[in-house]
Design a protein around this motif. Structure first.
Motif, PDB file in Angstrom:
ATOM      1  N   ASP A 120       0.645  -1.109  -0.242  1.00  0.00           N
ATOM      2  CA  ASP A 120       0.167   0.145   0.098  1.00  0.00           C
ATOM      3  C   ASP A 120       0.807   1.117  -0.233  1.00  0.00           C
ATOM      4  OD1 ASP A 120      -2.293  -1.603  -0.105  1.00  0.00           O
ATOM      5  OD2 ASP A 120      -2.741  -1.315   2.110  1.00  0.00           O
ATOM      6  N   LEU A 121       2.056   1.201   0.549  1.00  0.00           N
ATOM      7  CA  LEU A 121       2.862   2.395   0.760  1.00  0.00           C
ATOM      8  C   LEU A 121       3.655   2.422  -0.763  1.00  0.00           C
ATOM      9  CD1 LEU A 121       3.931   2.470   4.501  1.00  0.00           C
ATOM     10  CD2 LEU A 121       2.229   3.852   3.263  1.00  0.00           C
ATOM     11  N   HIS A 122       3.362   3.211  -1.479  1.00  0.00           N
ATOM     12  CA  HIS A 122       4.267   3.248  -2.788  1.00  0.00           C
ATOM     13  C   HIS A 122       3.870   4.671  -3.347  1.00  0.00           C
ATOM     14  CE1 HIS A 122       0.314   1.780  -4.333  1.00  0.00           C
ATOM     15  NE2 HIS A 122       0.590   2.380  -5.296  1.00  0.00           N
ATOM     16  N   VAL A 142       3.404  14.200  -3.410  1.00  0.00           N
ATOM     17  CA  VAL A 142       3.423  13.473  -2.595  1.00  0.00           C
ATOM     18  C   VAL A 142       3.331  14.089  -1.141  1.00  0.00           C
ATOM     19  CG1 VAL A 142       4.600  11.443  -1.546  1.00  0.00           C
ATOM     20  CG2 VAL A 142       4.501  11.926  -3.885  1.00  0.00           C
ATOM     21  N   VAL A 143       2.507  13.879  -0.191  1.00  0.00           N
ATOM     22  CA  VAL A 143       2.583  14.104   1.116  1.00  0.00           C
ATOM     23  C   VAL A 143       2.802  12.871   2.132  1.00  0.00           C
ATOM     24  CG1 VAL A 143       1.170  15.164   3.170  1.00  0.00           C
ATOM     25  CG2 VAL A 143       0.882  16.134   0.821  1.00  0.00           C
ATOM     26  N   MET A 144       3.627  12.847   2.578  1.00  0.00           N
ATOM     27  CA  MET A 144       4.052  11.679   3.644  1.00  0.00           C
ATOM     28  C   MET A 144       3.995  12.162   5.109  1.00  0.00           C
ATOM     29  SD  MET A 144       7.619  10.042   2.015  1.00  0.00           S
ATOM     30  CE  MET A 144       7.680   9.518   0.594  1.00  0.00           C
ATOM     31  N   GLN A 180      -0.739  12.443  -3.801  1.00  0.00           N
ATOM     32  CA  GLN A 180      -0.350  11.125  -3.251  1.00  0.00           C
ATOM     33  C   GLN A 180      -0.138  11.486  -1.621  1.00  0.00           C
ATOM     34  OE1 GLN A 180       1.825   8.612  -5.950  1.00  0.00           O
ATOM     35  NE2 GLN A 180       2.517  10.589  -6.811  1.00  0.00           N
ATOM     36  N   VAL A 181      -1.104  10.678  -0.794  1.00  0.00           N
ATOM     37  CA  VAL A 181      -0.870  10.761   0.589  1.00  0.00           C
ATOM     38  C   VAL A 181      -0.494   9.548   1.068  1.00  0.00           C
ATOM     39  CG1 VAL A 181      -2.185  11.651   2.767  1.00  0.00           C
ATOM     40  CG2 VAL A 181      -2.554  12.627   0.417  1.00  0.00           C
ATOM     41  N   ALA A 208     -10.347   9.789   0.065  1.00  0.00           N
ATOM     42  CA  ALA A 208     -10.058   8.651   0.804  1.00  0.00           C
ATOM     43  C   ALA A 208      -9.258   7.822   0.041  1.00  0.00           C
ATOM     44  CB  ALA A 208     -11.412   7.990   1.033  1.00  0.00           C
ATOM     45  N   ASP A 209      -9.720   7.524  -1.416  1.00  0.00           N
ATOM     46  CA  ASP A 209      -8.786   6.738  -2.292  1.00  0.00           C
ATOM     47  C   ASP A 209      -7.353   7.581  -2.752  1.00  0.00           C
ATOM     48  OD1 ASP A 209      -9.654   8.918  -4.042  1.00  0.00           O
ATOM     49  OD2 ASP A 209     -10.672   7.524  -5.186  1.00  0.00           O
ATOM     50  N   ALA A 210      -7.033   8.882  -2.357  1.00  0.00           N
ATOM     51  CA  ALA A 210      -5.848   9.151  -2.487  1.00  0.00           C
ATOM     52  C   ALA A 210      -4.838   9.037  -1.357  1.00  0.00           C
ATOM     53  CB  ALA A 210      -5.990  10.738  -2.660  1.00  0.00           C
ATOM     54  N   ILE A 211      -5.497   8.253  -0.241  1.00  0.00           N
ATOM     55  CA  ILE A 211      -4.506   7.974   1.175  1.00  0.00           C
ATOM     56  C   ILE A 211      -4.138   6.312   0.849  1.00  0.00           C
ATOM     57  CG2 ILE A 211      -4.698   8.113   3.529  1.00  0.00           C
ATOM     58  CD1 ILE A 211      -6.960  10.053   3.166  1.00  0.00           C
ATOM     59  N   ARG A 212      -2.922   6.194   1.167  1.00  0.00           N
ATOM     60  CA  ARG A 212      -2.468   5.178   1.225  1.00  0.00           C
ATOM     61  C   ARG A 212      -1.675   4.921   2.805  1.00  0.00           C
ATOM     62  NH1 ARG A 212       0.769   6.284  -4.402  1.00  0.00           N
ATOM     63  NH2 ARG A 212      -1.174   6.061  -5.409  1.00  0.00           N
ATOM     64  N   PHE A 213      -2.090   3.902   3.532  1.00  0.00           N
ATOM     65  CA  PHE A 213      -1.478   4.137   4.873  1.00  0.00           C
ATOM     66  C   PHE A 213      -1.318   2.541   5.437  1.00  0.00           C
ATOM     67  CE2 PHE A 213      -5.849   3.397   4.562  1.00  0.00           C
ATOM     68  CZ  PHE A 213      -6.270   2.444   5.623  1.00  0.00           C
ATOM     69  N   ASP A 214      -0.302   2.626   6.324  1.00  0.00           N
ATOM     70  CA  ASP A 214       0.203   1.255   6.773  1.00  0.00           C
ATOM     71  C   ASP A 214       0.548   1.512   8.441  1.00  0.00           C
ATOM     72  OD1 ASP A 214       1.020  -1.409   7.408  1.00  0.00           O
ATOM     73  OD2 ASP A 214       3.243  -0.887   6.560  1.00  0.00           O
ATOM     74  N   PRO A 215      -0.321   1.105   9.292  1.00  0.00           N
ATOM     75  CA  PRO A 215       0.347   1.377  10.528  1.00  0.00           C
ATOM     76  C   PRO A 215       1.253   0.307  11.068  1.00  0.00           C
ATOM     77  CG  PRO A 215      -2.133   0.543  10.645  1.00  0.00           C
ATOM     78  CD  PRO A 215      -1.664   0.550   9.233  1.00  0.00           C
ATOM     79  N   SER A 216       2.309   1.156  11.499  1.00  0.00           N
ATOM     80  CA  SER A 216       3.538   0.223  11.824  1.00  0.00           C
ATOM     81  C   SER A 216       3.599  -0.419  12.988  1.00  0.00           C
ATOM     82  CB  SER A 216       4.842   1.469  11.965  1.00  0.00           C
ATOM     83  OG  SER A 216       4.734   2.194  13.141  1.00  0.00           O
TER      84      SER A 216
END
Length: 252
Positions: A99-101, A109-111, A220-221, A244-252
Motif C-alpha cells: 500500500d505504501l508506494h 506526495v504528502v508523507m 498522493q498521501v 479517501a482513495d488518495a490516502i495509502r496507509f500502513d500502521p507500523s
C-alpha cells in the motif's frame, strides 16, 4: 513447502534512545520493494518473529537497515534494542504489503510519519533519488517532544541535498524536553544541535497539523505510524476534503 527466507548479519547497532535503535545488516539480497515490510527472526528469540519495515530500498549487495522501537512487553523488539550485537545473524521472511508506494510520474506526495513509521517512508524517499524528475515531496514527521524526533539530523541533511523534499517537523509540546534519556543526551553532546531548530517546529498533533495544510485534492498521501495516529490522521484528512482513495496507509 518451506517458506523462503534470507540471512543477514548485523554489522552496526546504534542505540538512539532508551527504547529505540537503528540496526544495519548485510547479507542475502532480499526481494522486497521500498515501502514493504518483512518478518524477522533474531537469535535472542529465534521462535518469535517481529514485523519490521526496511529503512533502505532494496540493494543488490544485501544492505538492510531497520528502525526498531521497543514496545512495552515486546520480547523481540526489546531484545533488538537492548541486546543486539554485531555478528548476530537474522532470518528475514516474507516481504509483504504494497500500500505504501509512490507513482514516480504522479502528482505531489504528502508523507506523514509518526515514530518509526518513518522507516518505510525513508526507503521510498531514497528510492526516488534514482528517478530523473521525481515528484515534489512534503514529509511531516511527528513526536510528542523534540526528543522523539529521533532522525532529525539525518532528515535535515537529506532535506538540504534534495531540492524536491520539504520536511515539516511537528511536536505536541515544543517546551517539553521529554523524559531524561541518557542515549539522547549522549548523541546530542557528541553531535551538537544538528537538525531542525525551534523556528522549524510546528506545535500540535500530526493529525491537526497535516489536516490544517489540506485538503490534498490532487496529491498522493502516505501515512505510517501507530494505528491510532494513522486512523486519526486519515479521518481528519477525509473530513477536510482529501479524497479517501488518495490516502495509502500502513500502521507500523
Amino acid at each position: 513447502m518451506p517458506q523462503p527466507s534470507w540471512t543477514a548479519t548485523v554489522v552496526e547497532h546504534h542505540r538512539l534512545r532508551k527504547d529505540l535503535a537503528v540496526v544495519r545488516l548485510i547479507g542475502d539480497a532480499v526481494p522486497f520493494r521500498a515501502g514493504q515490510y518483512v518478518d524477522v527472526s533474531v537469535p535472542q528469540h529465534p521462535r518469535l518473529r517481529r514485523r519490521l519495515s526496511p529503512a533502505l530500498p532494496p540493494s543488490l549487495d544485501g544492505k538492510l537497515e531497520f528502525h526498531v522501537h521497543a514496545v512495552p512487553g515486546g520480547w523481540v523488539s526489546g531484545s533488538i534494542v537492548a541486546d543486539t550485537q554485531p555478528g548476530d545473524r537474522w532470518q528475514i521472511f516474507d516481504p509483504r504489503g504494497g500500500d505504501l508506494h509512490v507513482d514516480e510520474t504522479g502528482p505531489t506526495v504528502v508523507m506523514v510519519a509518526g515514530g518509526t513509521g518513518l522507516a518505510p517512508l525513508r526507503a521510498i524517499l531514497l528510492d526516488l533519488i534514482r528517478v530523473e524528475d521525481p515528484p515534489k515531496v512534503y514529509l511531516f514527521i511527528g513526536g510528542r517532544t523534540v526528543a522523539d524526533l529521533y532522525a532529525s539530523d539525518m532528515l535535515w541533511l537529506l532535506t538540504q541535498d534534495l531540492p524536491w523534499l520539504t520536511t515539516i517537523p511537528v511536536v505536541e509540546d515544543v517546551t517539553d524536553p521529554g523524559i531524561p534519556d541518557q542515549w539522547y543526551d549522549r548523541i546530542r553532546d557528541e553531535l551538537g544541535e544538528i537538525g531542525f531548530g525551534e523556528d522549524h517546529l510546528i506545535e500540535g498533533t500530526l493529525a491537526d497539523v497535516v489536516a490544517a495544510h489540506g485538503a490534498f485534492v490532487d496529491h498522493q498521501v502516505l501515512l505510517c505510524g501507530s494505528p491510532a495516529m494513522v486512523q486519526t490522521t486519515r479521518d481528519r484528512l477525509v473530513a477536510t476534503g482529501t479524497p479517501a482513495d488518495a490516502i495509502r496507509f500502513d500502521p507500523s
